[in-house]
Design a protein around this motif. Sequence first.
Motif, PDB file in Angstrom:
ATOM      1  N   GLN A 379       0.825  -1.209   0.000  1.00 44.35           N
ATOM      2  CA  GLN A 379       0.000   0.000   0.000  1.00 44.35           C
ATOM      3  C   GLN A 379       0.859   1.258   0.000  1.00 44.35           C
ATOM      4  O   GLN A 379       0.540   2.250  -0.646  1.00 44.35           O
ATOM      5  N   ARG A 380       1.983   1.197   0.730  1.00 43.46           N
ATOM      6  CA  ARG A 380       2.890   2.350   0.747  1.00 43.46           C
ATOM      7  C   ARG A 380       3.521   2.551  -0.632  1.00 43.46           C
ATOM      8  O   ARG A 380       3.646   3.690  -1.104  1.00 43.46           O
ATOM      9  N   LEU A 381       3.885   1.453  -1.293  1.00 47.63           N
ATOM     10  CA  LEU A 381       4.448   1.555  -2.641  1.00 47.63           C
ATOM     11  C   LEU A 381       3.427   2.115  -3.620  1.00 47.63           C
ATOM     12  O   LEU A 381       3.756   2.869  -4.543  1.00 47.63           O
ATOM     13  N   LYS A 382       2.161   1.796  -3.398  1.00 50.57           N
ATOM     14  CA  LYS A 382       1.100   2.359  -4.236  1.00 50.57           C
ATOM     15  C   LYS A 382       1.051   3.872  -4.074  1.00 50.57           C
ATOM     16  O   LYS A 382       0.892   4.615  -5.061  1.00 50.57           O
ATOM     17  N   GLU A 383       1.188   4.343  -2.839  1.00 44.31           N
ATOM     18  CA  GLU A 383       1.189   5.792  -2.591  1.00 44.31           C
ATOM     19  C   GLU A 383       2.393   6.453  -3.255  1.00 44.31           C
ATOM     20  O   GLU A 383       2.279   7.524  -3.868  1.00 44.31           O
ATOM     21  N   ILE A 384       3.549   5.803  -3.130  1.00 49.41           N
ATOM     22  CA  ILE A 384       4.771   6.364  -3.724  1.00 49.41           C
ATOM     23  C   ILE A 384       4.667   6.406  -5.244  1.00 49.41           C
ATOM     24  O   ILE A 384       5.176   7.320  -5.898  1.00 49.41           O
ATOM     25  N   ALA A 385       3.974   5.427  -5.839  1.00 52.39           N
ATOM     26  CA  ALA A 385       3.813   5.389  -7.288  1.00 52.39           C
ATOM     27  C   ALA A 385       3.116   6.633  -7.820  1.00 52.39           C
ATOM     28  O   ALA A 385       3.304   7.024  -8.976  1.00 52.39           O
ATOM     29  N   SER A 386       2.299   7.250  -6.977  1.00 51.53           N
ATOM     30  CA  SER A 386       1.580   8.464  -7.392  1.00 51.53           C
ATOM     31  C   SER A 386       2.407   9.726  -7.171  1.00 51.53           C
ATOM     32  O   SER A 386       1.939  10.835  -7.445  1.00 51.53           O
ATOM     33  N   LYS A 387       3.636   9.547  -6.679  1.00 50.17           N
ATOM     34  CA  LYS A 387       4.476  10.708  -6.383  1.00 50.17           C
ATOM     35  C   LYS A 387       5.692  10.788  -7.295  1.00 50.17           C
ATOM     36  O   LYS A 387       6.583  11.608  -7.060  1.00 50.17           O
ATOM     37  N   CYS A 388       5.722   9.950  -8.314  1.00 49.51           N
ATOM     38  CA  CYS A 388       6.856  10.052  -9.235  1.00 49.51           C
ATOM     39  C   CYS A 388       6.733  11.356 -10.030  1.00 49.51           C
ATOM     40  O   CYS A 388       5.633  11.879 -10.223  1.00 49.51           O
ATOM     41  N   PRO A 389       7.845  11.945 -10.481  1.00 45.92           N
ATOM     42  CA  PRO A 389       7.811  13.256 -11.143  1.00 45.92           C
ATOM     43  C   PRO A 389       6.871  13.349 -12.342  1.00 45.92           C
ATOM     44  O   PRO A 389       6.159  14.348 -12.507  1.00 45.92           O
ATOM     45  N   VAL A 390       6.845  12.321 -13.198  1.00 43.83           N
ATOM     46  CA  VAL A 390       5.968  12.385 -14.378  1.00 43.83           C
ATOM     47  C   VAL A 390       4.505  12.347 -13.952  1.00 43.83           C
ATOM     48  O   VAL A 390       3.662  13.055 -14.517  1.00 43.83           O
ATOM     49  N   HIS A 391       4.181  11.525 -12.964  1.00 39.73           N
ATOM     50  CA  HIS A 391       2.808  11.469 -12.444  1.00 39.73           C
ATOM     51  C   HIS A 391       2.378  12.862 -11.964  1.00 39.73           C
ATOM     52  O   HIS A 391       1.279  13.337 -12.287  1.00 39.73           O
ATOM     53  N   LYS A 392       3.270  13.520 -11.213  1.00 37.25           N
ATOM     54  CA  LYS A 392       2.945  14.860 -10.700  1.00 37.25           C
ATOM     55  C   LYS A 392       2.767  15.861 -11.841  1.00 37.25           C
ATOM     56  O   LYS A 392       1.876  16.715 -11.797  1.00 37.25           O
ATOM     57  N   THR A 393       3.613  15.741 -12.863  1.00 37.48           N
ATOM     58  CA  THR A 393       3.500  16.653 -14.008  1.00 37.48           C
ATOM     59  C   THR A 393       2.154  16.505 -14.705  1.00 37.48           C
ATOM     60  O   THR A 393       1.516  17.493 -15.096  1.00 37.48           O
ATOM     61  N   LEU A 394       1.683  15.265 -14.836  1.00 38.28           N
ATOM     62  CA  LEU A 394       0.445  15.010 -15.560  1.00 38.28           C
ATOM     63  C   LEU A 394      -0.798  15.485 -14.814  1.00 38.28           C
ATOM     64  O   LEU A 394      -1.827  15.743 -15.442  1.00 38.28           O
ATOM     65  N   ILE A 395      -0.730  15.561 -13.492  1.00 37.49           N
ATOM     66  CA  ILE A 395      -1.934  15.930 -12.736  1.00 37.49           C
ATOM     67  C   ILE A 395      -1.913  17.376 -12.255  1.00 37.49           C
ATOM     68  O   ILE A 395      -2.848  17.828 -11.607  1.00 37.49           O
ATOM     69  N   THR A 396      -0.834  18.100 -12.594  1.00 39.13           N
ATOM     70  CA  THR A 396      -0.778  19.507 -12.212  1.00 39.13           C
ATOM     71  C   THR A 396      -0.931  20.372 -13.454  1.00 39.13           C
ATOM     72  O   THR A 396      -0.837  19.896 -14.584  1.00 39.13           O
ATOM     73  N   THR A 397      -1.160  21.660 -13.238  1.00 41.69           N
ATOM     74  CA  THR A 397      -1.278  22.587 -14.362  1.00 41.69           C
ATOM     75  C   THR A 397       0.059  22.694 -15.084  1.00 41.69           C
ATOM     76  O   THR A 397       1.094  22.949 -14.464  1.00 41.69           O
ATOM     77  N   THR A 398       0.029  22.494 -16.384  1.00 39.91           N
ATOM     78  CA  THR A 398       1.255  22.539 -17.178  1.00 39.91           C
ATOM     79  C   THR A 398       1.147  23.662 -18.211  1.00 39.91           C
ATOM     80  O   THR A 398       0.124  23.799 -18.892  1.00 39.91           O
TER      81      THR A 398
END
Length: 405
Positions: A379-398
């Motif tokens: 479950q912790r690895l699942k949370e970390i998977a959502s914090k990778c740089p590309v994931h963050k780029t895709l869900i933030t304003t670009t």
Amino acid sequence: MNTLQLKIENRKGLKLRAYLELPANQKPNHFAIFAHCFSCNSNFSAVRNISRSLSNHGFGVLRFDFTGLGRSEGEFAESHFSANVEDLLDVSNYLEKHYKAPSLLVGHSLGGAAVIVAGSKLNSIKAIATIGAPATVGHVTHLFSHAIEEVAQKGEVEVKIGGRPFKINEEFVANFSKTNLPKITKELRKPILVMHAPFDKVVGIDNAHEIYHNAMHPKSFISLDDADHLLTKPTDSIYVGNMIGTWVDKYFPPEDNKMIATEGEQLVGHLNILEDNFTTSIQTKKHSFIADEPASIGGDDFGPSPYDYLSASLAACTVMTLKMYAQRKQWDLQEVFVYITYSKKHSDELDINIETTKQIDHLNKKLKFIGNLDEKQKQRLKEIASKCPVHKTLITTTIIDTEVI
């Protein structure tokens, strides 16, 4: 990979059916010619597999039907050994005129004997590979030896070779004794790869020994183990193509790096609209790859689509981030699989409260962990998977700035 159908006119005015296999980027570094076995044709499965495997090594491979065989014009009686060699020379001239002179010849069975002779006549050829080839041209006459006396009496007779009927004449029979293949092999002075199956029942392994003995260094031999003469198992013909592609690399000087300048940016994408459909070359400072659209929407499917690369960047960034986190925690994470699917969905499909009539970009990410991990760690690895740089780029304003240069 792309296959072009060609018609090549030989010196007798007969049109030979040919196929040119190109690598994925359609820009081969070198060209090769494949000569098929006696009474076979260029569409034989082993010929296709070997040609396509070589195209994966950056070669443009031209496979063709000899005179009177397959879909080429002419009669089988005109397809004696000397005519086969002439066809190879004519096909080489065509390649040199319309593309680039061939530098590799590959021949299967009697085609192997033909490429040795043709290779001795072509200055552009840097290496030769034979597969199940006879050491003497006359070896093939045992296939119609029962009809030789009848040919002398009647001038032309019909024989069955491999269960198929063919007409042969006196010139056809006599031509197989005119070429001194052992002598030509000794004088070849070009790198040669001899490939042969130890238990070949059509052309015995002693032929490979004689070719190898006659040839001068550099020369190599690869055993095809339990393969049959016609390489009917796809795994055998694919193996042959891959081995030739690896072996010949030693004898070809490295090509100049033709990468497109990135002009100081991270990468460049280039599409030659006059030559290509959607096939796009993409290059970073050190790496190059191909993008394309699938055939279903008009592309040639030579590479992943733009959205495939979007998903790929998310997958790559996710697994790398998980690796670093697990190593830092000293967890037993041995392998990670990340499955990504991109689609567009309505907000009600995603069960979110957004007032819009437009479809929303949606990336579905599934994780699979290999290792001794408990549920809390997963479950912790699942949370970390959502914090990778590309994931963050895709869900933030670009913000994307575009300018013309």
